[in-house]
Design a protein around this motif. Structure first.
Motif, PDB file in Angstrom:
ATOM      1  N   TRP A 310       0.812  -1.225   0.000  1.00 24.10           N
ATOM      2  CA  TRP A 310       0.000   0.000   0.000  1.00 24.10           C
ATOM      3  C   TRP A 310       0.841   1.268   0.000  1.00 24.10           C
ATOM      4  O   TRP A 310       0.478   2.258  -0.628  1.00 24.10           O
ATOM      5  N   TRP A 311       1.984   1.280   0.710  1.00 27.51           N
ATOM      6  CA  TRP A 311       2.775   2.506   0.795  1.00 27.51           C
ATOM      7  C   TRP A 311       3.367   2.863  -0.573  1.00 27.51           C
ATOM      8  O   TRP A 311       3.356   4.028  -0.984  1.00 27.51           O
ATOM      9  N   TYR A 312       3.864   1.841  -1.289  1.00 32.36           N
ATOM     10  CA  TYR A 312       4.386   2.075  -2.640  1.00 32.36           C
ATOM     11  C   TYR A 312       3.263   2.610  -3.533  1.00 32.36           C
ATOM     12  O   TYR A 312       3.457   3.569  -4.289  1.00 32.36           O
ATOM     13  N   GLU A 313       2.086   1.981  -3.469  1.00 37.63           N
ATOM     14  CA  GLU A 313       0.953   2.386  -4.326  1.00 37.63           C
ATOM     15  C   GLU A 313       0.517   3.820  -4.020  1.00 37.63           C
ATOM     16  O   GLU A 313       0.125   4.558  -4.924  1.00 37.63           O
ATOM     17  N   THR A 314       0.601   4.215  -2.758  1.00 36.78           N
ATOM     18  CA  THR A 314       0.251   5.599  -2.369  1.00 36.78           C
ATOM     19  C   THR A 314       1.225   6.583  -3.014  1.00 36.78           C
ATOM     20  O   THR A 314       0.818   7.621  -3.567  1.00 36.78           O
ATOM     21  N   GLN A 315       2.514   6.236  -2.957  1.00 34.35           N
ATOM     22  CA  GLN A 315       3.528   7.100  -3.586  1.00 34.35           C
ATOM     23  C   GLN A 315       3.345   7.134  -5.110  1.00 34.35           C
ATOM     24  O   GLN A 315       3.478   8.179  -5.745  1.00 34.35           O
ATOM     25  N   LEU A 316       3.035   5.967  -5.658  1.00 37.51           N
ATOM     26  CA  LEU A 316       2.861   5.874  -7.111  1.00 37.51           C
ATOM     27  C   LEU A 316       1.700   6.746  -7.586  1.00 37.51           C
ATOM     28  O   LEU A 316       1.782   7.407  -8.635  1.00 37.51           O
ATOM     29  N   LYS A 317       0.636   6.754  -6.822  1.00 36.11           N
ATOM     30  CA  LYS A 317      -0.528   7.582  -7.158  1.00 36.11           C
ATOM     31  C   LYS A 317      -0.114   9.059  -7.246  1.00 36.11           C
ATOM     32  O   LYS A 317      -0.503   9.784  -8.165  1.00 36.11           O
ATOM     33  N   LEU A 318       0.713   9.482  -6.281  1.00 32.58           N
ATOM     34  CA  LEU A 318       1.199  10.864  -6.266  1.00 32.58           C
ATOM     35  C   LEU A 318       2.134  11.117  -7.454  1.00 32.58           C
ATOM     36  O   LEU A 318       2.037  12.155  -8.133  1.00 32.58           O
ATOM     37  N   ALA A 319       3.036  10.151  -7.736  1.00 33.82           N
ATOM     38  CA  ALA A 319       3.979  10.300  -8.858  1.00 33.82           C
ATOM     39  C   ALA A 319       3.228  10.391 -10.183  1.00 33.82           C
ATOM     40  O   ALA A 319       3.604  11.171 -11.075  1.00 33.82           O
ATOM     41  N   ARG A 320       2.174   9.617 -10.314  1.00 38.15           N
ATOM     42  CA  ARG A 320       1.374   9.653 -11.560  1.00 38.15           C
ATOM     43  C   ARG A 320       0.712  11.018 -11.736  1.00 38.15           C
ATOM     44  O   ARG A 320       0.637  11.538 -12.844  1.00 38.15           O
ATOM     45  N   LYS A 321       0.232  11.587 -10.627  1.00 32.07           N
ATOM     46  CA  LYS A 321      -0.443  12.881 -10.692  1.00 32.07           C
ATOM     47  C   LYS A 321       0.540  14.009 -11.009  1.00 32.07           C
ATOM     48  O   LYS A 321       0.284  14.866 -11.855  1.00 32.07           O
TER      49      LYS A 321
END
Length: 589
Positions: A310-321
Motif C-alpha cells: 500500500w505505501w508504494y501504491e500511495t507514492q505511485l498515485k502521487l507520482a502519476r499525478k
C-alpha cells in the motif's frame, strides 16, 4: 469466426461489423486524408480489376517497397490477394543487389515503390530482372503512378472475374513471401499462407484490450515486417482506426495530433523515448528536478498487481499525478497500450512505463511464426516483467533438451520458398526450431534467454549468452549499441558505440569540448566514466561472463553501413569484420 478464413476477408468483416468513416488515414501535403471502410474496399476491388487487365494470374508475385507506411500499401495488398497473387514486401533500406536477388528469386512480375529514392534503386537493377513494369505511390515525373492501375480497374465489368478468383482461394493457399533480413547469407523467402496470418490475428486478439470500433492506432514500424503487418490486420479485425505516422522524426508531433490509444514499436524506440524524457528531466532545477527523479526511481521499482504494498501504491498515485501524467500528455494523452516485439525489452523500461500508466506489452515471435507466439496482457494476471508473456491459444511450445524453443501451430510457415533443404533444417515432427533459447517459469510465462547461434564458449570452456549482457549494458545512457565478443578467447569483451548525443551533453556539463568522434573516444575522463558503467552492469553477472575489456567505435552503427539488419539486430559477423583491428587490440595488444 468462420467468415474470416483469408486475409482479404478482414475488410469485409470490418464493413459489416464496424463500417468506419476513417479506416485508414495518411498525411499528404500536411493534410490528414482518410478512407472509410467502404472506400478502402472499393479501391482494393479497383486494384484487383486493374491487375486482371494487366494479365496477373494466380500465384504471380508482386513486389512492394515503401519507405513509409501508407494507405496505398494496404489497398494494394488486399487488391493483390483477392486475385490469388502474392504480395512480396521488400525492406526499403537494403542494398539494390538484394532488391535484384529478391525480385528474381520470387519471379515478381510488377513492382510498386513509394518514392524517388527507392525508384532509383529499382531502376538501377530493373534490366537484370523480368519486371514488366514499376509503379510509384508518389507522383514522380517520367514514372507510372499507381493510380494508373486504379484507373485501369475503374470499369467494374470484370468484377465477376475478381469474385471468381476469390471463391477458389482457400485458407491454406500462399498469401505472401517475406524475405528475412538475415544476419548471414542470402535472404530466405518465408512462405505464409492466409491461414498462418488469419489464425495469428484471431488468436492474438484475445490478448489485446481494444475498445473495438472506437480505438485509434498509430502505425510506423515498417509494414514489410510481419509484426506490423499482422497488427494492421488485427486493427482491421477489431475496428481500430489506423493512422500512419509520417516518419520516426515526426512521431512526437503525430502522437499529439492523433492521440492514439495504441501503438506498436521495437524496444529501441521505447529506449529513445525514455532517454528523451530523462534528458528533459535533467534540465529541470530545484524541487521540480528532485520530484522528477524521485518518480523515475519509484517507477524503476514497479511491480504489477500491487505487489509492492500500500505505501508504494500511495507514492505511485502521487507520482502519476505530479510527473507521469505529463509523460502521458507528451504521448498524446490517450495512449493505453504499447506493444513491443522484434527484440528483448529492457526490464527497466517495462517497469517505468507501466508505473507511468503506459504499460508496454512485450511479445515474442518470428517471421516464420506469423509472428506471435506469446505476449503479455495486463488483464487477469497475464503480465510479468522480464518475460514475453504466456503462449497464445492454439500454439504449442516445448523446450528442447538444449533449451531451444520449438513451436507448432497454425501460425507456423509453409516453408522457405524454393528451398526444401533449409525448410527441413528448421522443421521436425511439425515443430519449428526458433533458434532461441528459453524457459518457462512456474506460472507458464515464457522467458527468452538467448539466441542459440549467438551463445559462445570462452577458451576456459565457459558458456556466455551475449544478448543477456548486451541488454543489461544498454541500460546505460552512455551506450547506444554494444556487441559482446569472446568466442574461443580467454574472456568476454565488448565493442561499444556510444550515444554520441548524450555524451556531448555530458561533456558540456563537465567542461569538456569534443572536436569530433575520434577526439571523443580517446578522452581519458570519458573512458573512465564508461568503465564505471561497465563495472556497475558487471556486478549482475558471474566472473566468467563479465566484460573485462572494451573498445569504443568511432562511427554510428547503421543499417546502411551494414552493422544492423533492417529490424535493427546486430550483424555480428559484419561488425567483427569491420572492427577486426579493435578486436586484435583487445585480445592481442
Amino acid at each position: 469466426m468462420a467468415e474470416i478464413t483469408r486475409i482479404f476477408d478482414f475488410p469485409y468483416y470490418q464493413l459489416k461489423t464496424y463500417n468506419l468513416d476513417k479506416a485508414f488515414t495518411t498525411k499528404y501535403f500536411d493534410k490528414w486524408t482518410s478512407l472509410s471502410t467502404q472506400e478502402f474496399i472499393n479501391q482494393a476491388n479497383a486494384v484487383s480489376r486493374g491487375l486482371l487487365r494487366l494479365g496477373i494470374k494466380p500465384n504471380d508475385k508482386i513486389a512492394v517497397i515503401s519507405s513509409t507506411n501508407r494507405t496505398e500499401w494496404n489497398v494494394l495488398d488486399i487488391g493483390v490477394l483477392q486475385v490469388g497473387a502474392q504480395n512480396v514486401p521488400i525492406y526499403p533500406t537494403i542494398a539494390s543487389e538484394d532488391y535484384e536477388y529478391i525480385i528474381n528469386h520470387s519471379e515478381s512480375k510488377y513492382c510498386f515503390v513509394s518514392d524517388v529514392e527507392v525508384l532509383n534503386k529499382i531502376n538501377s537493377i530493373k534490366d537484370n530482372t523480368h519486371l514488366k513494369g514499376v509503379y510509384t505511390f508518389d507522383s514522380i515525373e517520367g514514372s507510372k503512378h499507381w493510380s494508373e492501375v486504379l484507373k485501369l480497374g475503374e470499369d467494374p465489368s470484370n468484377q465477376d472475374d475478381v469474385e471468381d478468383r476469390k471463391k477458389v482461394i482457400t485458407s491454406n493457399d500462399l498469401a505472401t513471401l517475406i524475405y528475412t533480413s538475415g544476419t548471414t547469407g542470402k535472404p530466405k523467402g518465408v512462405m505464409l499462407s492466409h491461414n498462418n496470418l488469419v489464425s495469428n490475428v484471431i488468436d492474438s486478439e484475445k490478448r489485446v484490450p481494444f475498445e473495438n470500433g472506437k480505438s485509434k492506432g498509430l502505425s510506423f514500424l515498417p509494414v514489410c515486417h510481419v509484426f506490423e503487418r499482422m497488427i494492421l490486420y488485427l486493427y482491421m479485425y477489431c475496428g481500430v482506426e489506423i493512422y500512419f505516422a509520417e516518419s520516426i522524426e515526426k512521431m512526437s508531433e503525430n502522437l499529439k495530433e492523433i492521440k492514439p490509444n495504441v501503438m506498436t514499436a521495437v524496444p529501441r524506440l521505447y529506449e529513445k523515448v525514455y532517454d528523451k524524457i530523462v534528458a528533459k528531466g535533467t534540465e529541470l532545477t530545484g524541487i521540480k528536478k528532485s520530484l522528477f527523479f524521485w518518480a523515475v526511481n519509484l517507477g524503476l521499482k514497479y511491480e504489477p498487481y500491487r505487489q509492492n504494498g500500500w505505501w508504494y501504491e500511495t507514492q505511485l498515485k502521487l507520482a502519476r499525478k505530479l510527473i507521469f501524467s505529463k509523460w502521458q500528455e507528451g504521448l498524446g494523452g490517450n495512449l493505453e497500450i504499447m506493444v513491443s516485439g522484434s527484440a528483448a525489452l529492457q526490464t527497466r523500461l517495462a517497469r517505468v512505463f507501466a508505473a507511468a500508466g503506459l504499460p508496454i506489452m512485450e511479445g515474442y515471435g518470428l517471421t516464420e511464426t506469423s509472428p506471435v507466439i506469446a505476449v503479455n496482457d495486463m488483464r487477469n494476471g497475464g503480465f510479468r516483467i522480464g518475460t514475453v508473456g504466456k503462449v497464445i491459444d492454439n500454439v504449442e511450445v516445448k523446450i528442447a533438451n538444449d533449451g531451444e524453443i520449438l513451436v507448432k501451430g497454425p501460425n507456423v510457415m509453409m516453408g522457405y520458398y524454393k528451398d526444401p533443404e533449409k525448410t527441413a533444417e528448421v522443421m521436425s515432427d511439425g515443430f519449428f526450431h526458433t533458434g532461441d533459447i528459453g524457459e518457462f517459469d512456474t506460472d507458464g510465462f515464457l522467458k527468452i534467454t538467448d539466441r542459440k547461434k549467438e551463445m559462445f564458449k570462452t577458451s576456459g570452456g565457459k558458456y556466455v549468452a551475449p544478448s543477456l549482457l548486451e541488454n543489461k549494458f544498454k541500460q546505460s545512457r552512455f551506450i547506444e549499441q554494444i556487441m559482446v565478443i569472446g568466442d574461443g578467447e580467454k574472456m568476454p569483451a565488448a565493442l561499444i558505440q556510444l550515444n554520441f548525443e548524450f555524451v556531448k551533453e555530458w561533456g558540456k556539463r563537465h567542461g569538456i569540448v569534443f572536436k569530433d568522434n575520434h577526439d571523443l573516444i580517446s578522452n581519458k575522463q570519458l573512458l573512465e566514466r564508461i568503465q564505471d558503467e561497465i563495472d556497475i552492469a558487471n556486478a549482475d553477472f558471474g566472473k566468467w561472463e563479465q566484460i573485462k575489456k572494451f573498445e569504443i567505435t568511432p562511427d554510428t552503427w547503421s543499417i546502411d553501413a551494414g552493422h544492423l539488419t533492417p529490424t535493427m539486430k546486430l550483424r555480428r559477423k559484419v561488425i567483427k569484420e569491420i572492427y577486426k583491428d579493435l578486436i586484435e587490440k583487445i585480445y592481442r595488444p
